[in-house]
Design an enzyme around this catalytic site. Structure first.
Site, PDB file in Angstrom:
ATOM      1  N   SER A   1       0.785  -0.973   0.258  1.00  0.00           N
ATOM      2  CA  SER A   1      -0.001  -0.045   0.164  1.00  0.00           C
ATOM      3  C   SER A   1       1.028   0.921   0.007  1.00  0.00           C
ATOM      4  O   SER A   1       2.082   1.213   0.675  1.00  0.00           O
ATOM      5  CB  SER A   1      -0.439   0.065   1.401  1.00  0.00           C
ATOM      6  N   ASP A   2       0.528   2.347  -0.425  1.00  0.00           N
ATOM      7  CA  ASP A   2       1.021   3.938   0.286  1.00  0.00           C
ATOM      8  C   ASP A   2       0.635   4.134   1.046  1.00  0.00           C
ATOM      9  O   ASP A   2      -0.163   3.248   1.714  1.00  0.00           O
ATOM     10  CB  ASP A   2       0.667   4.612  -0.950  1.00  0.00           C
ATOM     11  N   THR A   3       1.242   4.915   1.552  1.00  0.00           N
ATOM     12  CA  THR A   3       1.612   5.895   3.009  1.00  0.00           C
ATOM     13  C   THR A   3      -0.061   6.166   3.218  1.00  0.00           C
ATOM     14  O   THR A   3      -0.675   6.942   3.065  1.00  0.00           O
ATOM     15  CB  THR A   3       2.386   6.868   3.497  1.00  0.00           C
TER      16      THR A   3
END
Length: 678
Positions: free
Chosen positions: A387-389
């Protein structure tokens, strides 16, 4: 258990093989582990039980080792393994006002604790930022993260000396070695090798001690795949030398929406060319398959972050939608297909929610049709989905009404394997214990993550040579290649007056113009002493020719307030009145640094007869183009629009070269040379 074995076997590219007749003893790097000898070969006793476990036996196939270690891990250890968080060094400059600037060596690396939770506010179970110049995220106290939260994945954003990073990485691995199972850590980073304007946290580390190459757009503008591969291989050597074994990069997103504030990190708008670039970058960093010297790539942001509505970015609520008004969704998949074919270790979905498509309107990390049906089944990707942050706590677009437990459940059902941006495994652990997610599903993700570590050779030797790190990183031979890349990256847009190349001993007034919003005077007059081609003067009145280098600046991604984005020079911190007065005073060369496809219609057309495009480069490279010491060969990586009206009417998913006639001032691929003028 049979299901787990089947999952692990499906992850492995190479089928199980028998022991080699004469197994090659790998170098074992250790600090505290005992050594077990078997048939004159040596192995590390990572779990301290004084016997050779299958996961410790480097002769065995990866899937056998993964299965054995997975069977020994507790649920708490597995859940901690599924988080990747920013980690901190003492004085690392990662979140300060000068983040991204070069720093001097600081002495011995330390493992420290640092949290930024005081900078967060909570509304409706969503964490959001107070107004800050950089995005906020949970930062792990490394010792506590390893020993209490069972973290083994970290993002290092520190900008410091290579030896310091290497010392810190070795200290981290030594700490992990003392843990119950001795599982090593993997340390990731954002790009470290480019000249970039927006070096905000999470985008780039900025100017570092590593070899300095053109920005990603500049690499693309070179139109040299061989040199692109050489770049990636050189960067791989530098990264692995300091203990960085995973890259949160590169962007396979396409620059089809000229207003999007992350275009600087792309390879441009042409999907086929971007696919070729991504292929070379992945193969250069990873090799044909992951191994001891590889840096594992995380290709982002699936299925393409470029077609943002209004150019707004999905880090923010006002930019949460990707849309496809031109019906070109498939066009944006091409670079990701190339990354998958090249073997990219991981793929990162973006925060965006698809609008007006036959998909559920939820962020891509929650979108089962995007990850499971498209990425896994249709495109055949078997690697890690990262996942992105912060999609759970900060950017949960489309699932704002779900609890944190339900968000984890939905993201795991969609196919996410590792969650970026949090160092606290409590909520994910509770999600499993509540029965919202099965431990078998957790095992699938942990198996993928373990496989990457085994293939990188980290279980045998996660340590680096600190002295080698200090001498290899940024060495003269590497920088010589990078210097060539800088020159190849510059594009000659216009040479109507045949002013270029300048004659030797021309008197040149060289002014740079960069307003970062903090300096009182954005003008600098350069008089390079190491360039004998010209006589540099202090005023335009003394000059034969004016050379002005503009660096337009929209303020960066994280200065966004959701307002309409304009690309004219005057709206991006350029005093157009000053520039026009300057270029009308003498024959002039206008160099412009493009981090977006700026609109140039405010320049005085009678005076702007010589235009040069740069994409994150050095003054020395620009002067070599101007003097003819290096003849320009670069090609535009995107289309430059003719006006703001054209920008506002563009279709975000359509590349500029396919927009209607009248859109382009210069199309992608444009670039003149001195030999032909074409």
């Amino acid at each position: 258990m049979k299901n787990i074995v089947a999952v692990i076997a499906s992850l492995c590219v190479v089928a199980p093989i028998a022991f080699a007749q004469k197994a090659a003893q790998p170098v074992l790097g250790k600090r505290s582990a005992e050594v077990i000898t078997d048939k004159s070969l040596q192995f590390k006793d990572l779990n301290k039980n004084k016997k050779l476990d299958k996961y410790e036996d480097w002769r065995l196939p990866v899937e056998v080792r993964v299965n054995d270690l997975l069977s020994q891990m507790t649920l708490e250890e597995k859940v901690g393994f599924m988080l990747i968080s920013t980690t901190r060094m003492a004085g690392d400059n990662a979140f300060g006002p000068n983040a991204g600037g070069a720093r001097a060596e600081r002495g011995p690396a330390q493992i420290t604790s640092a949290f930024n939770e005081e900078d967060m506010v909570t509304t409706n179970n969503i964490f959001t930022r107070k107004p800050l110049p950089v995005p906020m995220m949970s930062a792990a106290g490394t010792t506590k993260g390893v020993t209490q939260a069972h973290l083994r994945h970290f993002i290092l954003r520190a900008n410091t000396a290579p030896r310091t990073i290497a010392e810190w990485a070795n200290n981290l691995q030594a700490l992990c070695e003392t843990s119950r199972l001795g599982i090593p850590a993997i340390v990731a980073s954002n790009p470290r090798n480019h000249v970039t304007i927006d070096a905000a946290t999470g985008l780039s580390v900025g100017t570092t001690a590593f070899s300095k190459w053109p920005g990603e757009l500049g690499l693309s503008a070179m139109h040299d795949l061989k040199l692109t591969r050489e770049f990636a291989d050189i960067a791989r050597q530098e990264w692995s030398a300091v203990g960085l074994r995973k890259g949160y990069m590169y962007m396979a997103d396409l620059a089809t929406e000229p207003r999007w504030q992350r275009i600087e990190g792309t390879f441009g708008e042409d999907a086929d060319w971007a696919a070729s670039m991504i292929r070379e970058v992945v193969l250069g960093f990873q090799g044909p398959k992951l191994g001891n010297g590889s840096v594992a790539m995380t290709t982002k942001h699936f299925p393409g972050g470029g077609p943002q509505e209004g150019g707004q970015d999905s880090h923010f609520d006002w930019g949460k939608f990707a849309h496809y008004p031109g019906g070109m969704f498939e066009y944006h998949l091409k670079p990701f297909k190339a990354a998958i074919e090249a073997g990219t270790s991981a793929i990162m979905p973006y925060y965006s929610s698809p609008k007006g498509k036959a998909f559920e309107e939820v962020g891509f990390s929650y979108n089962k049709a995007i990850i499971q049906d498209l990425l896994r089944k249709k495109l055949g990707f078997n690697g890690i989905v990262n996942s992105d942050t912060g999609p759970i706590e900060m950017m949960p677009w489309g699932v704002e009404n779900l609890s944190l437990h339900q968000r984890y459940q939905k993201a795991l059902e969609a196919g996410v394997d590792i969650f970026s941006g949090t160092a606290d495994p409590t909520i994910l652990l509770e999600t499993v214990k509540k029965g919202l997610v099965s431990e078998a599903r957790i095992n699938e993700s942990v198996a993928r993550l373990l496989k990457e570590k085994f293939e990188l050779g980290l279980f045998e030797n996660p340590y680096v040579d600190e002295e080698k790190a200090s001498t290899l990183v940024g060495n003269a031979a590497f920088q010589k290649k990078a210097d060539l890349a800088h020159r190849k990256s510059i594009v000659l847009l216009k040479n109507d007056a045949k002013l270029l190349p300048l004659a030797p001993k021309t008197k040149v007034y060289f002014e740079t113009y960069y307003d970062n919003g903090r300096n009182n005077n954005p003008i600098s007059v350069l008089k390079p002493a190491n360039n004998p081609a010209f006589e540099f003067v202090s005023t335009k009145e003394e000059a034969d020719v004016v050379l002005v280098w503009l660096v337009p600046n929209g303020g960066g991604l994280f200065s966004s307030a959701g307002k309409s984005i304009e690309l004219s020079l005057s709206k991006n911190r350029v005093d157009i009145g000053h520039i026009n007065d300057l270029i009308k005073s003498k024959p002039s060369i206008i160099a412009i640094n493009f981090s977006n496809p700026w609109v140039l219609d405010e320049l005085d057309s009678a005076a702007a007869k010589t235009l040069v495009a740069t994409f994150g480069t050095t003054p020395e490279a620009l002067l070599d183009i101007v003097s003819g010491a290096y003849k320009p060969t670069g090609k535009l990586p995107f289309t430059i629009p003719v006006s703001q009206k054209a920008v506002d009417e563009n279709k975000s998913d359509v590349p500029g070269y396919l927009e209607p006639n009248g859109y382009a001032l210069y199309k992608v691929g444009h670039g003149l040379s001195y030999q032909t003028g074409q």
